[in-house]
Structures are given as C-alpha cells and as structure tokens.
Write a protein that holds these residues in place. Structure first.
Motif, PDB file in Angstrom:
ATOM      1  N   LEU A 107       0.814  -1.205   0.000  1.00 47.53           N
ATOM      2  CA  LEU A 107       0.000   0.000   0.000  1.00 47.53           C
ATOM      3  C   LEU A 107       0.853   1.262   0.000  1.00 47.53           C
ATOM      4  CD1 LEU A 107      -3.136  -0.775   2.162  1.00 47.53           C
ATOM      5  CD2 LEU A 107      -2.799  -0.924  -0.306  1.00 47.53           C
ATOM      6  N   PHE A 108       0.182   2.361  -0.188  1.00 48.25           N
ATOM      7  CA  PHE A 108       0.775   3.688  -0.234  1.00 48.25           C
ATOM      8  C   PHE A 108       1.693   3.941   0.974  1.00 48.25           C
ATOM      9  CE2 PHE A 108       0.369   8.267   0.736  1.00 48.25           C
ATOM     10  CZ  PHE A 108       0.850   8.779  -0.460  1.00 48.25           C
ATOM     11  N   GLY A 109       2.907   4.305   0.697  1.00 47.40           N
ATOM     12  CA  GLY A 109       3.809   4.665   1.784  1.00 47.40           C
ATOM     13  C   GLY A 109       4.331   3.509   2.624  1.00 47.40           C
ATOM     14  N   SER A 110       4.101   2.283   2.171  1.00 46.08           N
ATOM     15  CA  SER A 110       4.532   1.141   2.997  1.00 46.08           C
ATOM     16  C   SER A 110       6.044   0.917   2.899  1.00 46.08           C
ATOM     17  CB  SER A 110       3.779  -0.119   2.585  1.00 46.08           C
ATOM     18  OG  SER A 110       3.991  -0.388   1.219  1.00 46.08           O
ATOM     19  N   GLY A 111       6.672   1.570   1.931  1.00 45.97           N
ATOM     20  CA  GLY A 111       8.136   1.456   1.847  1.00 45.97           C
ATOM     21  C   GLY A 111       8.657   0.710   0.631  1.00 45.97           C
ATOM     22  N   LYS A 112       7.811   0.539  -0.382  1.00 47.38           N
ATOM     23  CA  LYS A 112       8.228  -0.222  -1.571  1.00 47.38           C
ATOM     24  C   LYS A 112       9.481   0.366  -2.226  1.00 47.38           C
ATOM     25  CE  LYS A 112       4.254   0.575  -3.487  1.00 47.38           C
ATOM     26  NZ  LYS A 112       3.583   1.168  -2.331  1.00 47.38           N
ATOM     27  N   THR A 113       9.388   1.636  -2.595  1.00 48.81           N
ATOM     28  CA  THR A 113      10.465   2.239  -3.379  1.00 48.81           C
ATOM     29  C   THR A 113      11.783   2.243  -2.600  1.00 48.81           C
ATOM     30  OG1 THR A 113       8.755   3.593  -4.404  1.00 48.81           O
ATOM     31  CG2 THR A 113      11.028   4.245  -4.787  1.00 48.81           C
ATOM     32  N   THR A 114      11.705   2.631  -1.347  1.00 50.24           N
ATOM     33  CA  THR A 114      12.909   2.644  -0.508  1.00 50.24           C
ATOM     34  C   THR A 114      13.505   1.235  -0.397  1.00 50.24           C
ATOM     35  OG1 THR A 114      11.784   4.341   0.793  1.00 50.24           O
ATOM     36  CG2 THR A 114      13.789   3.413   1.727  1.00 50.24           C
ATOM     37  N   SER A 115      12.647   0.262  -0.177  1.00 51.61           N
ATOM     38  CA  SER A 115      13.113  -1.122   0.009  1.00 51.61           C
ATOM     39  C   SER A 115      13.729  -1.672  -1.265  1.00 51.61           C
ATOM     40  CB  SER A 115      11.953  -2.015   0.462  1.00 51.61           C
ATOM     41  OG  SER A 115      11.397  -1.518   1.658  1.00 51.61           O
ATOM     42  N   LEU A 135       6.969   1.560 -12.258  1.00 46.12           N
ATOM     43  CA  LEU A 135       5.617   1.274 -12.738  1.00 46.12           C
ATOM     44  C   LEU A 135       4.565   2.079 -11.986  1.00 46.12           C
ATOM     45  CD1 LEU A 135       5.836  -2.622 -13.086  1.00 46.12           C
ATOM     46  CD2 LEU A 135       6.240  -0.891 -14.840  1.00 46.12           C
ATOM     47  N   ASP A 136       5.018   2.983 -11.130  1.00 46.92           N
ATOM     48  CA  ASP A 136       4.056   3.785 -10.366  1.00 46.92           C
ATOM     49  C   ASP A 136       3.813   5.105 -11.096  1.00 46.92           C
ATOM     50  OD1 ASP A 136       2.547   5.221  -8.625  1.00 46.92           O
ATOM     51  OD2 ASP A 136       3.953   5.172  -6.950  1.00 46.92           O
ATOM     52  N   TYR A 137       2.726   5.141 -11.845  1.00 46.88           N
ATOM     53  CA  TYR A 137       2.370   6.396 -12.517  1.00 46.88           C
ATOM     54  C   TYR A 137       1.126   6.990 -11.880  1.00 46.88           C
ATOM     55  CZ  TYR A 137       6.016   4.957 -15.588  1.00 46.88           C
ATOM     56  OH  TYR A 137       7.254   4.577 -16.058  1.00 46.88           O
ATOM     57  N   GLN A 144      10.372   9.629 -10.494  1.00 56.34           N
ATOM     58  CA  GLN A 144      11.552  10.441 -10.242  1.00 56.34           C
ATOM     59  C   GLN A 144      12.255  10.006  -8.942  1.00 56.34           C
ATOM     60  OE1 GLN A 144      12.174  11.816 -12.983  1.00 56.34           O
ATOM     61  NE2 GLN A 144      14.153  12.326 -12.049  1.00 56.34           N
ATOM     62  N   GLN A 145      11.465   9.619  -7.976  1.00 60.02           N
ATOM     63  CA  GLN A 145      12.009   9.126  -6.697  1.00 60.02           C
ATOM     64  C   GLN A 145      12.861   7.870  -6.944  1.00 60.02           C
ATOM     65  OE1 GLN A 145       9.032   7.611  -4.005  1.00 60.02           O
ATOM     66  NE2 GLN A 145      10.510   7.230  -2.359  1.00 60.02           N
ATOM     67  N   LEU A 146      12.336   6.995  -7.753  1.00 62.09           N
ATOM     68  CA  LEU A 146      13.068   5.756  -8.063  1.00 62.09           C
ATOM     69  C   LEU A 146      14.330   6.072  -8.860  1.00 62.09           C
ATOM     70  CD1 LEU A 146      12.760   2.630  -7.710  1.00 62.09           C
ATOM     71  CD2 LEU A 146      11.944   2.590 -10.066  1.00 62.09           C
ATOM     72  N   THR A 243       8.981  -3.503   6.789  1.00 58.66           N
ATOM     73  CA  THR A 243       9.647  -2.201   6.801  1.00 58.66           C
ATOM     74  C   THR A 243       9.417  -1.495   8.130  1.00 58.66           C
ATOM     75  OG1 THR A 243       7.720  -1.107   5.864  1.00 58.66           O
ATOM     76  CG2 THR A 243       9.346  -1.934   4.306  1.00 58.66           C
ATOM     77  N   LYS A 244      10.211  -0.499   8.385  1.00 59.66           N
ATOM     78  CA  LYS A 244      10.062   0.366   9.552  1.00 59.66           C
ATOM     79  C   LYS A 244      10.143  -0.385  10.893  1.00 59.66           C
ATOM     80  CE  LYS A 244       7.336   3.177   6.455  1.00 59.66           C
ATOM     81  NZ  LYS A 244       6.260   4.078   6.165  1.00 59.66           N
ATOM     82  N   MET A 245      11.045  -1.329  10.934  1.00 62.28           N
ATOM     83  CA  MET A 245      11.271  -2.068  12.180  1.00 62.28           C
ATOM     84  C   MET A 245      12.082  -1.249  13.173  1.00 62.28           C
ATOM     85  SD  MET A 245      10.124  -5.084  13.021  1.00 62.28           S
ATOM     86  CE  MET A 245      11.216  -6.073  14.040  1.00 62.28           C
ATOM     87  N   ILE A 268      14.227  -7.137   6.155  1.00 62.97           N
ATOM     88  CA  ILE A 268      13.788  -6.190   7.179  1.00 62.97           C
ATOM     89  C   ILE A 268      14.364  -4.815   6.844  1.00 62.97           C
ATOM     90  CG2 ILE A 268      13.765  -5.715   9.671  1.00 62.97           C
ATOM     91  CD1 ILE A 268      12.879  -8.503   9.206  1.00 62.97           C
ATOM     92  N   GLY A 269      13.506  -3.807   6.924  1.00 62.96           N
ATOM     93  CA  GLY A 269      13.981  -2.435   6.788  1.00 62.96           C
ATOM     94  C   GLY A 269      14.032  -1.798   8.166  1.00 62.96           C
ATOM     95  N   THR A 270      15.172  -1.175   8.477  1.00 62.52           N
ATOM     96  CA  THR A 270      15.321  -0.637   9.836  1.00 62.52           C
ATOM     97  C   THR A 270      15.628   0.853   9.837  1.00 62.52           C
ATOM     98  OG1 THR A 270      17.647  -1.242   9.786  1.00 62.52           O
ATOM     99  CG2 THR A 270      16.150  -2.829  10.789  1.00 62.52           C
ATOM    100  N   GLY A 271      15.229   1.553   8.785  1.00 55.35           N
ATOM    101  CA  GLY A 271      15.466   2.992   8.753  1.00 55.35           C
ATOM    102  C   GLY A 271      15.273   3.540   7.357  1.00 55.35           C
ATOM    103  N   GLU A 272      15.413   4.854   7.241  1.00 60.17           N
ATOM    104  CA  GLU A 272      15.166   5.475   5.942  1.00 60.17           C
ATOM    105  C   GLU A 272      16.354   5.364   5.004  1.00 60.17           C
ATOM    106  OE1 GLU A 272      13.424   9.306   6.027  1.00 60.17           O
ATOM    107  OE2 GLU A 272      11.962   8.790   7.561  1.00 60.17           O
ATOM    108  N   LYS A 273      17.531   5.171   5.557  1.00 63.96           N
ATOM    109  CA  LYS A 273      18.724   5.123   4.717  1.00 63.96           C
ATOM    110  C   LYS A 273      18.855   3.762   4.018  1.00 63.96           C
ATOM    111  CE  LYS A 273      21.970   6.593   7.703  1.00 63.96           C
ATOM    112  NZ  LYS A 273      21.299   6.849   8.983  1.00 63.96           N
TER     113      LYS A 273
END
Ligand SMILES: Nc1nc2c(ncn2[C@@H]2O[C@H](COP(=O)(O)OP(=O)(O)OP(=O)(O)O)[C@@H](O)[C@H]2O)c(=O)[nH]1
Ligand SMILES: [Mg+2]
Length: 444
Positions: A107-115, A135-137, A144-146, A243-245, A268-273
């Motif tokens: 879902l929106f903002g769940s962390g796909k692009t970052t992950s 594929l996110d239009y 642009q984020q990707l 994400t966001k552990m 596991i994602g543990t931060g924004e970096k």
C-alpha cells in the motif's frame, strides 16, 4: 497513530519475565502463562483465530512433549513459543534471492520504493547487476524518486514517458534482459481498491515475476491480515519485506501476513537510509519481538541438550564408554568456541584462566577425537581392553604420541569414576556438561 501493536513488545517481555523469574511451573501455570500470551497477542492486533491456533500448538507441545534434558519447564515453554513464532515467520535467514524478476507490492507509503533501492544496493554489493523499472504512474513524483535512488546506486532505471505502466513493464523486460535482476516498483493506494487490483493483476501477467515481495510496515495492525490475503489472491506473494522495524519491536502485521499467505519474512527495513537493511534472521527477529535480549543464549542451551537421552542414561548407570565421551566432545564443539560455552556456565565468567588455556584445551579435544577415531568399535565400547600394544597402534593411527592416548584413557577413567559417584544424584543430567568441563581442568 499509536497502534495497539505497541503493546506487543512490552507485553511479551513482561510475560517472559514471568517465565524466567517464576518459581515452579505446573500445567496450571503453563495454561495461565499462555492465557497471558493470548491477551498480549490480541492487544497486538493479532487475529483471534490465529492467536488461538498458536496458543493451542504451544500448549500441546509444552504438555505432551517431554521437556528436553537440561531445560527447565519455563525455558521449555519459552523455547516452544519461539519455535512456533518461527514457524509462522520463517526459519532460515533469506538466502541471496537468485530471482530474476522481482515485483514489489504494497500500500501507499509502505516502503516499496525505498526497500527496492535497499535490495538493489545489497545485490550490488554481492556483485549482481540489477536494474529497476518504474511502474508507479499514480503518484506523480514516484518515477523520479526511483530514478534518484537508482542514480545514487548507479543502477539503471527505466521510465515510460507516456506514463503507461504496462508498456513500461514490457520495455523494462526487454531492455534489461541481460541483467541478473530486474526489480519492478508498483504503485500504492490508500486501500487495495479495484483500480489497483486490476493494475497489479495485469502487471503480474506481463512481468511473470519469480518473486513477489509484499512490503508490510512493522506497525501495520489488524488490517495486515485482510490486506495480505487480498494481495496474495491477486499476484501470489512469495515473501514479506517488513519495513520500519526501527524504533519498534512490533511485528503483528508480519505475523498475520506470513500466517495467511504462507510466504515468509525475507527482509527487514530498519530505517530510511539505504544501508538500513537486514536479511531476516529468526533469532534476532523473534527476540526483538519478545523483547528478550538473551534468546540466543537460551537457544544455544537448548542445542547443548541435544545430547542423546540414551547417553545420559548410560552416564547415570555408569556405563559410560568412549563412544559417549566422543559424543560429548562433539556436542561441546558444536556449541562453538569454548570461551563462549564457558561464559554460559554460571560462575565461569568469574574464572581467571591463564592465557592460552582455553585454546590448549580446544586443541586437546580435537586430538582426543582423532585418537578415538583410530580405535576399533570394540575398543571404544570397552576401553579397559586397550593395552600397551593397542595404545601403540592407536597412537600411530591417530598421529598422536602414545602419551596422549594414555592421557585420554586416564581422563576417561576419571570421568567415569566421577560420573558413577554422582550417578542418580539429582542435577546430574544438567550438570553432566559442567562436569565434563571440570574434568578438562576447569575449576567451576
Ligand atoms: N523509519 C523507516 N522509514 C522507512 C523505512 N522504509 C521506508 N521508510 C520511509 O517511509 C516513507 C515511504 O517510503 P516509500 O519507499 O516511498 O514507500 P512506497 O511504498 O514506495 O510509497 P508509495 O510509492 O507512495 O506507494 C519514506 O519516507 C521512507 O523514507 C524503514 O525501514 N524505516
Ligand atoms: Mg513508491
């Protein structure tokens, strides 16, 4: 939003505290503890049916199975809770996924692009060439984020200028055919509505992904179950990226997602970096979830008690052979370096050992194994028959001096004597290991 899941870590650690500090536990106390566990799971937004199933399994195992030698009932309950959680979340740490086409959904903002960027970075470090497809239009800034993340990693990103996700998926497959891995970044929505469902389904048919990773934020509550189920029906999830552990020990969402889809946690994602990324490791994950730091120690202890029941019986009866001796050495070696093993023995931390003693003992154990390996089965079972000429032969066979063989036989005899004298005494089963350490010259 402060999720009810906030309570999961806290509640579980209170329960564990009870487990660890309580005195005696009988059936009634196990049931009481599991009642507590159920309450904690429900407060953590874990689905009631799932919580009940989990509890039923744990209760059954705690009461029906024999407590492994060396573990208290409390430890046994804790270990069982751990095992059941791991069954849901996944066992082995994720291997480097050698999958060609990886599709991220969530879902929106769940962390796909970052992950996705985190995963691409990980692959890059492993020497794999990956490429990304936007594929996110739906959200205007998404491609642009990707692209920015790709540039940062020096990983190519494909974007379709006319904002057509289906055309883009096809182009990406063609363009990046020679790459090791192609990762697809799909659009999110506030909810899995018909529009998103249709889009993902169609994309899935075009991409034919080898891996579909669902991103689940650690603090996602009750909705996780329904969401995962729906996503799974659409494209078939093969793994979960939690994400966001960071900053939280919540994982109710991950539990629900894995239980309902059968797909296991992989990352596991543990931060924004981008470096805030971990391969899933059950011990670390569950101990975080339980709010328990020393779970590792407990699990090692459980392994330690892998010593065969049969061997223990023999020891108690004084029928201890060199085969059993060998098994004990092996069991000890499996536990890791002796310094670590000793740190688990109460009181051993206080010991002041001269430098090199541990290393010397470890080498000695290795030599003992070689020596025992050079004996016949008959000799191992009846060490008393090993006379001077046999000692000579064994020494030759093992490449050790005769004095080593004699020393081993001497150690064995002393140990057997010690064990016989302790035989039947309460606590021997738990102490057998300690006695062995003692026998090897450690004053515990
Ligand atoms: N603290 C923390 N933040 C994260 C983590 N993963 C992602 N984020 C943040 O969560 C926000 C959303 O991440 P995105 O990667 O854009 O999420 P998305 O699923 O692609 O979102 P959409 O493209 O809008 O659907 C960003 O601010 C990220 O920095 C994580 O593991 N920990
Ligand atoms: Mg995104």
């Amino acid at each position: 939003m402060i999720s009810m899941l906030d309570n999961l870590g806290k509640g579980l650690s209170a329960l564990i505290k009870k487990l660890v500090t309580g005195t005696t536990i009988d059936k009634a106390s196990v049931e009481q503890l599991l009642k507590d566990l159920r309450r904690i799971l429900l407060q953590a937004d874990v689905d009631a049916a799932m919580a009940d199933e989990l509890i039923a399994n744990i209760l059954k195992q705690c009461l029906e199975q024999k407590i492994p030698a060396g573990l208290t009932l409390r430890e046994h309950v804790l270990k069982t809770i751990y095992d059941e959680l791991v069954k849901l979340l996944g066992k082995a740490p994720a291997k480097l996924v050698d999958k060609k086409r990886i599709m991220f959904i969530g879902l929106f903002g769940s962390g796909k692009t970052t992950s996705i960027a985190k995963l691409a970075r990980y692959y890059k470090k492993k020497g794999k060439r990956s490429a990304l497809v936007a594929l996110d239009y739906h959200r205007p800034a998404a491609p642009q984020q990707l692209k920015q993340l790709g540039d940062q990693l020096k990983v190519p990103v494909h974007i379709n200028d006319s904002k057509d996700p289906y055309a883009c998926a096809k182009e990406g497959l063609e363009k990046f055919g020679k790459y090791d891995i192609i990762i697809f970044d799909t659009a999110g929505r506030n909810a899995l509505d018909k529009e998103l469902a249709d889009e993902l389904k169609k994309l899935g048919e075009i991409i034919k992904p080898d891996e579909v990773l669902l991103t689940i934020p650690a603090d996602l509550g009750k909705v996780a179950r329904k969401q995962s189920e729906e996503f799974n029906k659409l494209v078939g999830i093969t793994g979960v990226f939690v994400t966001k552990m960071d900053g939280t020990a919540k994982a109710g969402g991950a539990l629900a997602a894995t239980s309902v889809t059968g797909a296991k946690v992989k990352f596991i994602g543990t931060g924004e970096k981008l470096e805030d990324f971990e391969l899933y490791n059950p011990e670390r994950f569950v101990s975080r979830l339980l709010g328990l730091g020393d779970l590792q120690t407990l699990l090692e202890k459980a392994k330690e008690t892998d010593m065969k029941e049969e061997t223990i019986e023999k020891i108690v009866e004084g029928k201890f052979t060199l085969t059993d001796f060998y098994e004990q050495i092996e069991a000890m070696q499996k536990m890791g370096p002796m310094s670590k093993v000793l740190s688990m023995v109460p009181g051993a931390g206080m010991m002041k050992l001269p430098k090199g003693v541990i290393e010397k003992q470890e080498q000695k154990m290795k030599n003992y194994k070689h020596i025992i390996n050079s004996m016949t089965k008959e000799e191992r079972e009846n060490p008393e028959m090993i006379n001077a000429s046999r000692i000579k032969r064994v020494a030759k066979g093992s490449g050790r001096p005769e004095s080593d063989v004699r020393e081993l036989l001497n150690q064995y005899k002393q140990m057997k004597k010690l064990m016989r004298s302790l035989g039947g005494q309460a606590g021997l089963k738990r102490g057998a290991f300690k006695n062995l350490a003692k026998q090897f010259g450690f004053k515990l």
